[in-house]
Write an enzyme that holds these catalytic residues in place. Structure first.
Site, mmCIF file in Angstrom:
data_model
loop_
_atom_site.group_PDB
_atom_site.id
_atom_site.type_symbol
_atom_site.label_atom_id
_atom_site.label_comp_id
_atom_site.label_asym_id
_atom_site.label_seq_id
_atom_site.Cartn_x
_atom_site.Cartn_y
_atom_site.Cartn_z
ATOM 1 N N SER A 157 27.441 -21.477 4.914
ATOM 2 C CA SER A 157 26.117 -21.906 5.329
ATOM 3 C C SER A 157 25.929 -23.400 5.066
ATOM 4 O O SER A 157 26.666 -24.215 5.618
ATOM 5 C CB SER A 157 25.054 -21.054 4.621
ATOM 6 O OG SER A 157 23.787 -21.252 5.207
ATOM 7 N N ASP A 183 29.988 -19.400 8.757
ATOM 8 C CA ASP A 183 28.691 -19.407 9.433
ATOM 9 C C ASP A 183 27.865 -20.634 9.023
ATOM 10 O O ASP A 183 26.803 -20.518 8.401
ATOM 11 C CB ASP A 183 27.901 -18.124 9.146
ATOM 12 C CG ASP A 183 27.004 -17.741 10.328
ATOM 13 O OD1 ASP A 183 27.422 -17.942 11.479
ATOM 14 O OD2 ASP A 183 25.885 -17.246 10.093
ATOM 15 N N HIS A 257 24.357 -13.142 8.503
ATOM 16 C CA HIS A 257 24.775 -14.463 8.011
ATOM 17 C C HIS A 257 25.805 -14.321 6.891
ATOM 18 O O HIS A 257 26.879 -14.929 6.942
ATOM 19 C CB HIS A 257 23.534 -15.200 7.531
ATOM 20 C CG HIS A 257 23.726 -16.655 7.250
ATOM 21 N ND1 HIS A 257 24.468 -17.493 8.055
ATOM 22 C CD2 HIS A 257 23.245 -17.444 6.239
ATOM 23 C CE1 HIS A 257 24.434 -18.720 7.556
ATOM 24 N NE2 HIS A 257 23.713 -18.714 6.456
#
Length: 303
Positions: A157, A183, A257
């Site tokens: 992230s 991601d 996610h």
């Protein structure tokens, strides 16, 4: 006290100038200091549970913590609102320690600068944490304790963008061999502005796993190799609300996610877990996916 905001400026070679947020924004905030609030913690088979902090960015500190310069080194960077080691870091460490080969596993802990619910502030702090990572790599590459040629940086992230920033500012003379983005975060990042996010130019090889494209994760290809398990977007298998009854709300919202680091950890344990095929169009009547194994996603994916 929560340490949130860093103001640019320098007060020394390895020190940044810090300040609090504007008056009234956060009454419980304290000045953030990157040399205090960004920590590097080493995990090995000798210290698999609690880890050993690499206390200072000075020659000899990494070896004193237990780094073996002859081994490959992995730096993992967590995402927004995580503690360290947290679920992602703990799973990555355990996966690598399950292998027969040995590694220096280093978790970059920036949890003091990525505290819930101040996401926008965490995004601003990405570049400063990236600078600290760049300094870490420079110091210990020069000392020979963590040779950059044996380094793999993995970020989830916002952590993926921290890795990207470090790669950008290292420059052409000192290149990270591989960055893996799990991601990479989308909110507050421009798809057109690449200055503060991960791109394919930030390392010799950049591979990316997309699991929540267009929601929490960037929806476009940004690496040398981009993988889209189950189409790369929500809802990933097992993430339907009915599958998550009894879980906390944030687990439901971020389920697709966080699947990125879960899949990567599984690929460390099983290198052939995720056979993948090149595919320009994978949906609709013009679909161009006749499956063949062109690569394996995650850990085994190299140039």
């Amino acid at each position: 006290m929560i340490c949130l905001y860093i103001e640019p400026g320098t007060t020394g070679e390895n020190e940044l100038k810090f300040t609090t947020l504007p008056r009234g924004f956060c009454s419980n905030c304290c000045p953030a200091k990157v040399y205090r609030d960004v920590r590097f913690v080493l995990y090995t088979r000798a210290n698999p549970d609690s880890g050993v902090a690499i206390e200072r960015l000075k020659a000899g500190a990494a070896r004193a913590a237990g780094v073996d310069p002859s081994l490959p080194s992995v730096i993992f960077i967590h995402g927004f609102s995580e503690m360290s080691p947290g679920q992602s870091g703990r799973n990555i460490v355990d996966a690598y320690l399950s292998r027969q080969d040995n590694y220096n596993l280093i978790l970059l802990d920036w949890s003091e600068l990525s505290t819930f619910p101040w996401y926008v502030i965490a995004v601003r702090n990405v570049k400063y944490v990236g600078l600290r990572l760049k300094q870490f790599i420079e110091v210990f590459n020069e000392s020979g304790e963590i040779p950059i040629g044996n380094l793999h940086v993995i970020g989830f992230s916002l952590g993926a963008h921290i890795a990207g920033v470090a790669g950008k500012i290292l420059g052409a003379d000192l290149r990270i061999p591989r960055i893996t983005g799990l991601d990479p975060a989308l909110p507050e990042f421009s798809l057109n502005d690449t200055s503060n996010r991960l791109t394919a130019t930030d390392a010799d090889y950049v591979d990316v796993i997309h699991t929540d494209s267009g929601v929490f994760g960037i929806p476009i290809s940004i690496g040398h190799a981009d993988f889209y398990p189950n189409g790369g977007r929500a809802l990933q298998p097992g993430c339907l609300p009915s599958d998550l009854v009894g879980r906390l709300a944030n687990h439901v919202v971020a389920c697709s996610h966080v699947r990125a680091w879960r899949l990567y950890a599984q690929s460390v344990r099983d290198e052939r877990a995720f056979p993948s095929t090149k595919c320009n169009v994978w949906r609709g009547p013009n679909r161009q996916c006749n499956f063949s194994t062109d690569a394996y996603m995650g850990y085994p994916n190299t140039k």
